[in-house]
Structure formats: structure tokens, C-alpha cells
Design a protein around this motif. Structure first.
Motif, PDB file in Angstrom:
ATOM      1  N   MET A   1       0.975  -1.698   0.195  1.00  0.00           N
ATOM      2  CA  MET A   1      -0.043   0.205   0.384  1.00  0.00           C
ATOM      3  C   MET A   1       0.447   1.184   0.142  1.00  0.00           C
ATOM      4  SD  MET A   1      -2.715   1.653   2.616  1.00  0.00           S
ATOM      5  CE  MET A   1      -3.788  -0.410   2.436  1.00  0.00           C
ATOM      6  N   ALA A   2       0.599   2.035  -0.452  1.00  0.00           N
ATOM      7  CA  ALA A   2       1.359   2.965  -0.929  1.00  0.00           C
ATOM      8  C   ALA A   2       1.283   4.408   0.108  1.00  0.00           C
ATOM      9  CB  ALA A   2       1.140   4.184  -2.118  1.00  0.00           C
ATOM     10  N   THR A   3       2.106   4.672   0.688  1.00  0.00           N
ATOM     11  CA  THR A   3       1.762   5.936   1.854  1.00  0.00           C
ATOM     12  C   THR A   3       1.148   6.956   1.667  1.00  0.00           C
ATOM     13  OG1 THR A   3       4.008   5.368   2.597  1.00  0.00           O
ATOM     14  CG2 THR A   3       3.456   7.377   3.365  1.00  0.00           C
ATOM     15  N   LYS A   4       0.198   6.892   2.615  1.00  0.00           N
ATOM     16  CA  LYS A   4      -0.778   9.065   2.123  1.00  0.00           C
ATOM     17  C   LYS A   4       0.418   9.832   2.585  1.00  0.00           C
ATOM     18  CE  LYS A   4      -5.339  10.474   2.591  1.00  0.00           C
ATOM     19  NZ  LYS A   4      -6.645  10.051   3.621  1.00  0.00           N
ATOM     20  N   LYS A   5       0.127  10.801   1.817  1.00  0.00           N
ATOM     21  CA  LYS A   5       0.569  11.952   1.561  1.00  0.00           C
ATOM     22  C   LYS A   5      -0.266  12.628   3.093  1.00  0.00           C
ATOM     23  CE  LYS A   5       1.821  16.796   0.077  1.00  0.00           C
ATOM     24  NZ  LYS A   5       2.069  17.479  -1.642  1.00  0.00           N
ATOM     25  N   PRO A   6      -0.156  12.956   4.368  1.00  0.00           N
ATOM     26  CA  PRO A   6      -0.526  14.217   4.766  1.00  0.00           C
ATOM     27  C   PRO A   6      -0.581  15.754   3.903  1.00  0.00           C
ATOM     28  CG  PRO A   6       1.344  13.603   6.040  1.00  0.00           C
ATOM     29  CD  PRO A   6       1.440  12.590   4.874  1.00  0.00           C
ATOM     30  N   LYS A   7      -2.202  16.164   4.693  1.00  0.00           N
ATOM     31  CA  LYS A   7      -2.545  16.990   3.760  1.00  0.00           C
ATOM     32  C   LYS A   7      -1.609  18.395   4.192  1.00  0.00           C
ATOM     33  CE  LYS A   7      -6.373  20.327   1.958  1.00  0.00           C
ATOM     34  NZ  LYS A   7      -8.204  20.115   2.316  1.00  0.00           N
ATOM     35  N   ASN A   8      -1.288  19.236   3.559  1.00  0.00           N
ATOM     36  CA  ASN A   8      -0.446  20.065   4.506  1.00  0.00           C
ATOM     37  C   ASN A   8      -1.010  21.575   4.848  1.00  0.00           C
ATOM     38  OD1 ASN A   8       2.214  18.982   4.533  1.00  0.00           O
ATOM     39  ND2 ASN A   8       2.915  19.364   2.705  1.00  0.00           N
ATOM     40  N   ILE A   9      -1.553  22.088   5.411  1.00  0.00           N
ATOM     41  CA  ILE A   9      -2.355  23.081   5.917  1.00  0.00           C
ATOM     42  C   ILE A   9      -1.390  24.852   5.497  1.00  0.00           C
ATOM     43  CG2 ILE A   9      -3.799  24.572   7.362  1.00  0.00           C
ATOM     44  CD1 ILE A   9      -4.222  21.586   9.263  1.00  0.00           C
ATOM     45  N   GLU A  10      -2.099  25.400   4.727  1.00  0.00           N
ATOM     46  CA  GLU A  10      -1.823  26.951   4.921  1.00  0.00           C
ATOM     47  C   GLU A  10      -1.520  27.639   5.977  1.00  0.00           C
ATOM     48  OE1 GLU A  10      -0.751  30.210   2.338  1.00  0.00           O
ATOM     49  OE2 GLU A  10      -1.120  27.958   1.295  1.00  0.00           O
ATOM     50  N   PRO A  11      -0.049  27.738   6.049  1.00  0.00           N
ATOM     51  CA  PRO A  11       0.362  28.504   7.535  1.00  0.00           C
ATOM     52  C   PRO A  11      -1.317  30.609   6.930  1.00  0.00           C
ATOM     53  CG  PRO A  11       1.954  28.361   6.012  1.00  0.00           C
ATOM     54  CD  PRO A  11       0.108  28.074   5.499  1.00  0.00           C
ATOM     55  N   GLU A  12      -1.821  30.451   8.609  1.00  0.00           N
ATOM     56  CA  GLU A  12      -2.081  31.680   8.630  1.00  0.00           C
ATOM     57  C   GLU A  12      -1.965  32.901   8.934  1.00  0.00           C
ATOM     58  OE1 GLU A  12      -5.110  32.598  12.076  1.00  0.00           O
ATOM     59  OE2 GLU A  12      -4.238  30.713  13.158  1.00  0.00           O
ATOM     60  N   ALA A  13      -1.979  33.095   8.468  1.00  0.00           N
ATOM     61  CA  ALA A  13      -1.772  35.057   7.900  1.00  0.00           C
ATOM     62  C   ALA A  13      -1.601  35.935   9.594  1.00  0.00           C
ATOM     63  CB  ALA A  13      -2.312  35.914   6.684  1.00  0.00           C
ATOM     64  N   PRO A  14      -1.132  36.785   9.051  1.00  0.00           N
ATOM     65  CA  PRO A  14      -0.530  37.925  10.733  1.00  0.00           C
ATOM     66  C   PRO A  14      -2.098  37.908  10.744  1.00  0.00           C
ATOM     67  CG  PRO A  14       1.311  37.798   9.158  1.00  0.00           C
ATOM     68  CD  PRO A  14       0.450  37.029   8.350  1.00  0.00           C
ATOM     69  N   ARG A  15      -2.364  38.995  11.529  1.00  0.00           N
ATOM     70  CA  ARG A  15      -3.433  39.262  11.960  1.00  0.00           C
ATOM     71  C   ARG A  15      -2.979  40.650  12.139  1.00  0.00           C
ATOM     72  NH1 ARG A  15      -5.801  34.492  15.985  1.00  0.00           N
ATOM     73  NH2 ARG A  15      -5.984  33.436  14.774  1.00  0.00           N
ATOM     74  N   LEU A  16      -3.252  41.370  11.526  1.00  0.00           N
ATOM     75  CA  LEU A  16      -2.570  43.316  11.974  1.00  0.00           C
ATOM     76  C   LEU A  16      -3.344  44.114  11.342  1.00  0.00           C
ATOM     77  CD1 LEU A  16       0.319  43.211   9.392  1.00  0.00           C
ATOM     78  CD2 LEU A  16       1.012  42.354  11.594  1.00  0.00           C
ATOM     79  N   PRO A  17      -3.444  44.853  12.407  1.00  0.00           N
ATOM     80  CA  PRO A  17      -4.392  46.324  12.598  1.00  0.00           C
ATOM     81  C   PRO A  17      -4.789  46.813  10.665  1.00  0.00           C
ATOM     82  CG  PRO A  17      -3.276  46.344  13.973  1.00  0.00           C
ATOM     83  CD  PRO A  17      -2.782  45.444  13.363  1.00  0.00           C
ATOM     84  N   SER A  18      -6.115  47.188  11.064  1.00  0.00           N
ATOM     85  CA  SER A  18      -5.906  48.122   9.610  1.00  0.00           C
ATOM     86  C   SER A  18      -5.506  49.247   9.324  1.00  0.00           C
ATOM     87  CB  SER A  18      -7.731  48.512   9.310  1.00  0.00           C
ATOM     88  OG  SER A  18      -7.881  49.252  10.578  1.00  0.00           O
ATOM     89  N   ARG A  19      -4.248  50.241  10.408  1.00  0.00           N
ATOM     90  CA  ARG A  19      -4.001  51.308  10.419  1.00  0.00           C
ATOM     91  C   ARG A  19      -2.365  50.847  11.303  1.00  0.00           C
ATOM     92  NH1 ARG A  19      -4.008  56.457  10.015  1.00  0.00           N
ATOM     93  NH2 ARG A  19      -2.399  57.794  11.450  1.00  0.00           N
ATOM     94  N   LEU A  20      -2.142  51.043  11.499  1.00  0.00           N
ATOM     95  CA  LEU A  20      -0.241  51.043  11.448  1.00  0.00           C
ATOM     96  C   LEU A  20       0.489  52.468  11.152  1.00  0.00           C
ATOM     97  CD1 LEU A  20       0.861  46.944  10.876  1.00  0.00           C
ATOM     98  CD2 LEU A  20       0.247  47.905  13.126  1.00  0.00           C
ATOM     99  N   ASP A  21       0.958  52.512  12.318  1.00  0.00           N
ATOM    100  CA  ASP A  21       1.522  53.566  12.411  1.00  0.00           C
ATOM    101  C   ASP A  21       2.972  53.489  12.840  1.00  0.00           C
ATOM    102  OD1 ASP A  21      -0.669  56.115  12.297  1.00  0.00           O
ATOM    103  OD2 ASP A  21      -1.186  55.329  14.575  1.00  0.00           O
ATOM    104  N   PRO A  22       4.231  54.658  11.876  1.00  0.00           N
ATOM    105  CA  PRO A  22       5.140  54.959  12.052  1.00  0.00           C
ATOM    106  C   PRO A  22       5.565  54.350  13.910  1.00  0.00           C
ATOM    107  CG  PRO A  22       4.772  56.581  10.920  1.00  0.00           C
ATOM    108  CD  PRO A  22       3.718  56.134  11.888  1.00  0.00           C
TER     109      PRO A  22
END
Length: 219
Positions: free
Chosen positions: A1-22
Motif C-alpha cells: 500500500m502506498a504511503t498516504k501523504k498528509p495534507k499540508n495546511i496553509e499557514p495562517e496569515a498575520p493578524r494586523l490592524p487596518s492602520r499601523l502608525d510609524p
């Protein structure tokens, strides 16, 4: 039986506020456990900083150079590095969660013993970078150059390499079961027989593992 490849999960994106000041990270020497958050750092050089357990939260570093920087046990949460140069920076024992590196120069970047969760490296130059003993979960590396990098004894779960140069990269002691290298290019990589078992490769890559058995060939 062939080895089943686990499904990779897309990395979660950074959670950033809509506005970022300098954000002024300051030119003074950083103290241990100093924290920076909610801001943008643009077009500057951070030089000669050495500190322990610095924390960055919800920050975008835009074309920032880290020159002679050592941040042991740094904590990075919801952080983007865009066009940055972290070559030879030392982030040993770091904790990264929802972090993106895009178009970055990471030559010799040291993430040994780091914990990476939901991290993406896109179009990065990571030759000679170090991930020894690192724990990588939900990590994507795409369109990048990571030749001669070092993943010795690293732990992989939901990790994906896509269109990435890996020639002479070291995976000794690491287990690559379920990791798909078929979209990568390399003439040789360092890996043990047990570590390679269950790894997914192309048929034309088999020659690189002529002395090893147990690979899964992807037609």
C-alpha cells in the motif's frame, strides 16, 4: 500500500490592524524583555542590538536591515518582514507565530532551536540559514533559495517546500515523512534513511538517493 501523504495546511496569515502608525524602535541599546507593538518600521538599519526575550507584536518591517543583531528567545507574533535583510542575525530559541518573510535576504540567519507556527518564507534568499533542532508546524517555503541551509534534527509537521532550491541542504536527524520535495531542485541533500522514509520526490530525483531506500516516488 502506498504511503498516504498528509495534507499540508496553509499557514495562517498575520493578524494586523487596518492602520499601523510609524514605530520608532529607537537607536538606544535594547533591554532584555523590551516589547514593541502595533506599528511599521520602514527603511532603516537596526544595528548592534543584543538582548534576550525581546517581543514584537503586530509589526511590519519594511526594507529594514538587521546588522549584527542577536535576539535570543525573541518572540514574534503577527509580524511581516518585507524586503528585509536579516543575514547573520541570531534569533536562537525564538518563538514565531503568524510571521511572514517576503523578498528577504536571510543568508546565515540563525533560527536554531526555534519554534515556528504558521510561518511563510516567500521569494527569500536563505542560503546557509540554520534551523537546527527547530520545531516547524504549518510552515511554507516557496520560490526561495535555501541551498546549504541546515535543518539538522528539526521537527516537521504540515511543512511545504515549493519551487525552492535545496542543494546540499542538511536534514540529518530530521524525519521528512509527508514532506513534498518534488517541486524543489537539488543535486544532493543530507538525510538519513529513516529520515527520508515517506518523503515525496520526483522520479528524476531518485538518483540523489541512490544509496537510500524507502522514498515515495511521485509520478
Amino acid at each position: 500500500m502506498a504511503t498516504k501523504k498528509p495534507k499540508n495546511i496553509e499557514p495562517e496569515a498575520p493578524r494586523l490592524p487596518s492602520r499601523l502608525d510609524p514605530l520608532n524602535v529607537g537607536d538606544d541599546e535594547w533591554e532584555d524583555k523590551i516589547a514593541f507593538g502595533n506599528g511599521r518600521v520602514e527603511q532603516r538599519t537596526i544595528r548592534d542590538q543584543r538582548a534576550d526575550k525581546v517581543a514584537f507584536d503586530a509589526i511590519v518591517f519594511d526594507h529594514v536591515t538587521f546588522d549584527r543583531v542577536t535576539l535570543e528567545r525573541v518572540e514574534l507574533t503577527d509580524v511581516v518582514f518585507d524586503g528585509c535583510d536579516l543575514s547573520n542575525a541570531i534569533f536562537r530559541d525564538a518563538v514565531l507565530h503568524r510571521v511572514v518573510f517576503v523578498n528577504c535576504k536571510l543568508l546565515g540567519f540563525d533560527l536554531s532551536n526555534a519554534t515556528l507556527r504558521n510561518v511563510k518564507f516567500d521569494k527569500c534568499h536563505g542560503q546557509y540559514s540554520m534551523f537546527r533542532f527547530a520545531d516547524l508546524k504549518y510552515v511554507g517555503i516557496s520560490g526561495s533559495q535555501f541551498e546549504k541551509s541546515d535543518f539538522y534534527d528539526a521537527t516537521f509537521s504540515g511543512v511545504e517546500f515549493v519551487d525552492t532550491e535545496l542543494d546540499q541542504t542538511q536534514f540529518g536527524g530530521a524525519r521528512l515523512a509527508g514532506v513534498d520535495l518534488s517541486g524543489c531542485e537539488f543535486r544532493s541533500i543530507g538525510v538519513t534513511l529513516d529520515g527520508l522514509r515517506g518523503c515525496v520526490v520526483r522520479s528524476d530525483q531518485i538518483e540523489s538517493f541512490a544509496s537510500l531506500l524507502g522514498v515515495v516516488v511521485k509520478e
